[in-house]
Design a protein around this motif. Structure first.
Motif, PDB file in Angstrom:
ATOM      1  N   LYS A 279       1.851   8.253 -12.747  1.00  0.00           N
ATOM      2  CA  LYS A 279       1.926   7.840 -11.609  1.00  0.00           C
ATOM      3  C   LYS A 279       1.631   6.462 -11.418  1.00  0.00           C
ATOM      4  CE  LYS A 279       1.035  12.304  -9.564  1.00  0.00           C
ATOM      5  NZ  LYS A 279       0.224  13.178  -8.907  1.00  0.00           N
ATOM      6  N   THR A 280       1.675   5.838 -12.534  1.00  0.00           N
ATOM      7  CA  THR A 280       1.539   4.239 -12.578  1.00  0.00           C
ATOM      8  C   THR A 280       2.923   3.680 -12.017  1.00  0.00           C
ATOM      9  OG1 THR A 280       0.125   4.304 -14.730  1.00  0.00           O
ATOM     10  CG2 THR A 280       1.341   2.253 -14.115  1.00  0.00           C
ATOM     11  N   THR A 281       2.542   2.573 -11.135  1.00  0.00           N
ATOM     12  CA  THR A 281       3.554   1.724 -10.545  1.00  0.00           C
ATOM     13  C   THR A 281       3.820   0.430 -11.133  1.00  0.00           C
ATOM     14  OG1 THR A 281       3.118   2.863  -8.191  1.00  0.00           O
ATOM     15  CG2 THR A 281       4.354   0.738  -8.411  1.00  0.00           C
ATOM     16  N   LEU A 282       4.874   0.049 -11.437  1.00  0.00           N
ATOM     17  CA  LEU A 282       5.294  -1.227 -12.272  1.00  0.00           C
ATOM     18  C   LEU A 282       5.560  -2.101 -11.066  1.00  0.00           C
ATOM     19  CD1 LEU A 282       7.125  -0.591 -15.358  1.00  0.00           C
ATOM     20  CD2 LEU A 282       4.699  -0.106 -14.920  1.00  0.00           C
ATOM     21  N   ILE A 283       5.317  -3.419 -10.996  1.00  0.00           N
ATOM     22  CA  ILE A 283       5.636  -4.310  -9.784  1.00  0.00           C
ATOM     23  C   ILE A 283       6.378  -5.678 -10.866  1.00  0.00           C
ATOM     24  CG2 ILE A 283       4.636  -6.108  -8.281  1.00  0.00           C
ATOM     25  CD1 ILE A 283       3.400  -3.166  -7.648  1.00  0.00           C
ATOM     26  N   ALA A 284       7.619  -5.880 -10.428  1.00  0.00           N
ATOM     27  CA  ALA A 284       8.374  -6.750 -10.972  1.00  0.00           C
ATOM     28  C   ALA A 284       8.101  -8.100 -10.272  1.00  0.00           C
ATOM     29  CB  ALA A 284       9.876  -6.314 -11.043  1.00  0.00           C
ATOM     30  N   LEU A 285       7.590  -9.191 -10.806  1.00  0.00           N
ATOM     31  CA  LEU A 285       7.261 -10.284 -10.047  1.00  0.00           C
ATOM     32  C   LEU A 285       7.955 -11.521 -11.008  1.00  0.00           C
ATOM     33  CD1 LEU A 285       5.312 -11.993  -8.097  1.00  0.00           C
ATOM     34  CD2 LEU A 285       3.708 -12.181  -9.727  1.00  0.00           C
ATOM     35  N   GLY A 286       9.030 -11.713 -10.498  1.00  0.00           N
ATOM     36  CA  GLY A 286       9.925 -12.909 -11.030  1.00  0.00           C
ATOM     37  C   GLY A 286      11.280 -12.889 -10.636  1.00  0.00           C
ATOM     38  N   GLY A 287      12.250 -13.428 -11.650  1.00  0.00           N
ATOM     39  CA  GLY A 287      13.510 -13.562 -10.935  1.00  0.00           C
ATOM     40  C   GLY A 287      14.409 -12.209 -11.721  1.00  0.00           C
ATOM     41  N   GLY A 288      15.865 -12.357 -11.843  1.00  0.00           N
ATOM     42  CA  GLY A 288      16.498 -11.302 -12.100  1.00  0.00           C
ATOM     43  C   GLY A 288      16.174 -10.569 -13.507  1.00  0.00           C
ATOM     44  N   VAL A 289      15.879 -11.444 -14.596  1.00  0.00           N
ATOM     45  CA  VAL A 289      15.610 -10.762 -15.952  1.00  0.00           C
ATOM     46  C   VAL A 289      14.428  -9.967 -15.662  1.00  0.00           C
ATOM     47  CG1 VAL A 289      14.855 -11.581 -18.112  1.00  0.00           C
ATOM     48  CG2 VAL A 289      16.758 -12.882 -17.041  1.00  0.00           C
ATOM     49  N   VAL A 290      13.424 -10.632 -15.009  1.00  0.00           N
ATOM     50  CA  VAL A 290      12.027  -9.656 -15.173  1.00  0.00           C
ATOM     51  C   VAL A 290      12.352  -8.542 -14.259  1.00  0.00           C
ATOM     52  CG1 VAL A 290       9.878  -9.878 -13.800  1.00  0.00           C
ATOM     53  CG2 VAL A 290      10.445 -11.588 -15.404  1.00  0.00           C
TER      54      VAL A 290
ATOM     55  N   ALA B 222       0.965  -1.333  -0.036  1.00  0.00           N
ATOM     56  CA  ALA B 222      -0.054   0.093   0.020  1.00  0.00           C
ATOM     57  C   ALA B 222       0.617   1.499   0.131  1.00  0.00           C
ATOM     58  CB  ALA B 222      -0.808  -0.022   1.162  1.00  0.00           C
ATOM     59  N   PRO B 223       1.813   1.458   0.888  1.00  0.00           N
ATOM     60  CA  PRO B 223       2.617   2.566   0.835  1.00  0.00           C
ATOM     61  C   PRO B 223       3.371   2.865  -0.257  1.00  0.00           C
ATOM     62  CG  PRO B 223       3.300   1.251   2.566  1.00  0.00           C
ATOM     63  CD  PRO B 223       2.351   0.643   1.815  1.00  0.00           C
ATOM     64  N   HIS B 224       3.476   1.994  -1.395  1.00  0.00           N
ATOM     65  CA  HIS B 224       4.621   2.003  -2.218  1.00  0.00           C
ATOM     66  C   HIS B 224       3.794   2.174  -3.638  1.00  0.00           C
ATOM     67  CE1 HIS B 224       7.607   1.635   0.455  1.00  0.00           C
ATOM     68  NE2 HIS B 224       6.970   0.475   0.989  1.00  0.00           N
ATOM     69  N   VAL B 225       2.544   2.003  -3.799  1.00  0.00           N
ATOM     70  CA  VAL B 225       1.449   1.851  -4.920  1.00  0.00           C
ATOM     71  C   VAL B 225       0.566   3.182  -4.873  1.00  0.00           C
ATOM     72  CG1 VAL B 225       0.154   0.719  -6.778  1.00  0.00           C
ATOM     73  CG2 VAL B 225       1.837  -0.253  -5.045  1.00  0.00           C
ATOM     74  N   ARG B 226       0.954   4.279  -5.341  1.00  0.00           N
ATOM     75  CA  ARG B 226       0.266   5.629  -5.024  1.00  0.00           C
ATOM     76  C   ARG B 226      -0.798   5.914  -6.124  1.00  0.00           C
ATOM     77  NH1 ARG B 226       5.331   7.372  -1.922  1.00  0.00           N
ATOM     78  NH2 ARG B 226       6.246   7.024  -3.986  1.00  0.00           N
ATOM     79  N   GLY B 227      -0.451   5.704  -7.482  1.00  0.00           N
ATOM     80  CA  GLY B 227      -1.295   6.114  -8.433  1.00  0.00           C
ATOM     81  C   GLY B 227      -2.558   5.195  -8.465  1.00  0.00           C
ATOM     82  N   ARG B 228      -3.338   5.329  -9.413  1.00  0.00           N
ATOM     83  CA  ARG B 228      -4.628   4.489  -9.427  1.00  0.00           C
ATOM     84  C   ARG B 228      -4.325   3.185 -10.205  1.00  0.00           C
ATOM     85  NH1 ARG B 228      -9.016   7.240 -12.891  1.00  0.00           N
ATOM     86  NH2 ARG B 228     -10.127   5.360 -12.710  1.00  0.00           N
TER      87      ARG B 228
END
Lengths: 368, 368
Positions: A96-107, A29-35
């Motif tokens: 303001k979009t937040t990207l979430i990297a879900l995976g290993g080093g390449v992702v 929550a504290p790190h995903v600020r945009g919609r």
């Protein structure tokens, strides 16, 4: 759960380590600020974990999209990166979009680089799901892609908002990927903490067996070491280069064999054996220290014999290393176990190490 | 020669403006520190000026390579950027290599972005050869490339080491390119300095005729304004956005017509007329101010009638603007001549402006 801090002034961020963290809305929550939030994952990790992270974000009222990339180092290039940009622009993602990297080093590297460049910079969160990413690549803000002529040659320093390492995801990790992560664990001991190195020697059996408690301790200690080095030298003006122990040789193996043929951690494992050999030839360490490193790399189920690319080809490949200056290759060597240095080396010693590295030789019995 | 300073703390740098600066080794010397320098130019500018810059750098003992890109906004994409990376890696360029951007806005933006990404960041120097680049795009560290779905969507903030603007190069500028540069000159007056706007009105004839003294004064005053705005707000958290006056409409024209069909400055010129019209509809400025802007844009030989893309298509294109938030477009409007504001606008007023903009109507006689 334990929480560490990467101390970088206004770019500081937490590293959360524990089981079940993919479901913890309070951490995200504290790190995903945009919609908008966009999860970037790959075709292996996505089916296992993306739905959980989507649910966590949806619970926070976010509009969530998931981008699924092909899996592997051989796809860590511009065309794959563009899939992320296509998805962001197609979804109307704003600044303001937040990207979430879900995976290993390449992702993680590709998502971070996409976040660095999209509209000249948007925030991102690392949710590493491999041991390698949890102990090393998700921390420190190095992002990028490969070029046919060199690994990670195109990239940016872009720190994440947070690293959320759910060690529960390690249960689904294939043995080869687990071993690849242990290479970076061994690296942290070798360059920064001889006691940690000895602890890894002692527990390598449990680590190989994916013991959750032991892995959690390794992720914690490795992240402590990585966070301290990054805090001291964010842009790699000095000490941060020591985290490249084994990587100059390793990158040459990866590029020379074709990206994806050897896993990054496998190449680093073998590269550390080569760097230890070179450290011995230059009189920094004794033969027992070289042997301990070779034995531990072998015990972690990593290769200790280098592919025979030819000495000249190795040197050619290493000359495009980012640490090279005016055509002179810089190596990270060990002054002793737990302490590294950066130096150029005489050509004859380098060639001797390269010749020695490709010889199949009996490895002494593993330590555990 | 006059020298201005962009005040950004440790990222501060000089802007040198004058005739014959391409040959001045003393200006380049402090900013090219490694052994290698790579000039990036295009197939139009290269034959005119690359040899002079090569000679200047060779005189400093540098190993010099020149990369020649195709010319035009339609080539401002990843494939062309990759030509720079290919050349850098092929030449063995290391982390201390300096890139030199020799050309207009496209060359500057792409070279700067290549410098931002190559090995996670190398230094670069701007040597702008078009009026648009000298008065605007070479200052401030905005770099990037276009994506088929939006202009400058992929990029970085990366400040140059120096801007060296040789106004002698403006002599070879085609009239259409000169006019495109005047659009940004008019913009600086409109958003920041009503006296400067009046000065441009007074001297538009001499500026159109490429009068060297008048152009030098315009480059100086525009760089002063740009440098002050950038120093106040490097990452565009606030006031820097006002430099986008005319650009929200302009980017939609460029993307909608296909990149390169309208020059960037032409689209900005027309976009300013549209933004002035919208400012009038919202009651900020009076009809005379709108007319002054339209007359001056026309007097600078720039288009004042927008291409008829259709109102809905315009709105769709503007929604991917970097200033948009949660799908709401933000516009830079004039509160009065010499003062800008950033705001969202009622849909009805926007549609009225878009409908009005495509109507061919008599423009009152130019002011000069």
């Amino acid at each position: 759960m334990i929480t560490l801090e990467v101390d970088l002034g206004e770019r500081s961020y937490p590293i959360h380590i524990g089981a079940g963290l993919l479901d913890r809305a309070d951490l995200l929550a504290p790190h995903v600020r945009g919609r908008h939030a966009v999860i970037v994952t790959n075709e292996t990790v996505g089916p296992l974990y993306a739905a959980r992270v989507e649910a966590t974000l949806t619970g926070l009222g976010k509009i969530v999209r998931t981008v699924t990339l092909p899996d592997g180092e051989s796809f860590k290039h511009w065309q794959t990166l563009n899939l992320i940009f296509d998805a962001l622009l197609g979804a109307g993602a704003d600044r303001k979009t937040t990207l979430i990297a879900l995976g290993g080093g390449v992702v993680g590297d590709m998502t971070g680089f996409a976040a660095a460049c999209y509209m000249r910079g948007v925030p991102f969160v690392q949710m590493p799901t491999t041991l390698l990413a949890q102990v090393d690549s998700s921390v420190g803000g190095k992002t990028g892609i490969n070029h046919p002529l060199g690994k990670n040659m195109i990239g940016a320093f872009h720190q994440p908002q947070a690293v959320i390492a759910d060690i529960g995801t390690l249960k689904t990790l294939p043995p080869r990927e687990l071993a690849a992560g242990l290479a970076e664990v061994i690296k942290h001991g070798a360059i920064a903490d001889a006691d940690y190195f000895a602890w890894i020697e002692q527990h390598i059996g449990a680590l190989n067996a994916c013991d959750a408690d032991m892995l959690a301790l390794a992720v914690q200690r490795s992240c402590e070491i990585k966070a301290a080095v990054v805090a001291a030298d964010e842009r790699e003006g000095g000490i941060r280069a020591t985290l490249n122990f084994g990587h100059t040789f390793g990158h040459a193996i990866e590029a020379g064999m074709g990206y994806g043929e050897w896993l990054h951690g496998e190449a680093v494992g073998c590269g550390m054996v080569m760097a230890a050999d070179l450290s011995l030839r230059l009189g920094f360490i004794d033969i027992e220290t070289r042997s301990r490193i070779e034995r531990l790399v072998a015990a972690a189920m990593l290769p200790v014999v280098a592919p025979d690319l030819g000495v000249d080809r190795y040197i050619e490949l290493m000359k495009v290393d980012k640490k090279a200056e005016a055509g002179q290759i810089k190596f990270i060597l060990l002054r002793k176990l737990g302490e590294a240095l950066i130096t150029s080396v005489p050509d004859a010693d380098l060639r001797a190490t390269l010749q020695h590295a490709v010889l199949k030789r009996p490895v002494e019995a593993p330590v555990a």
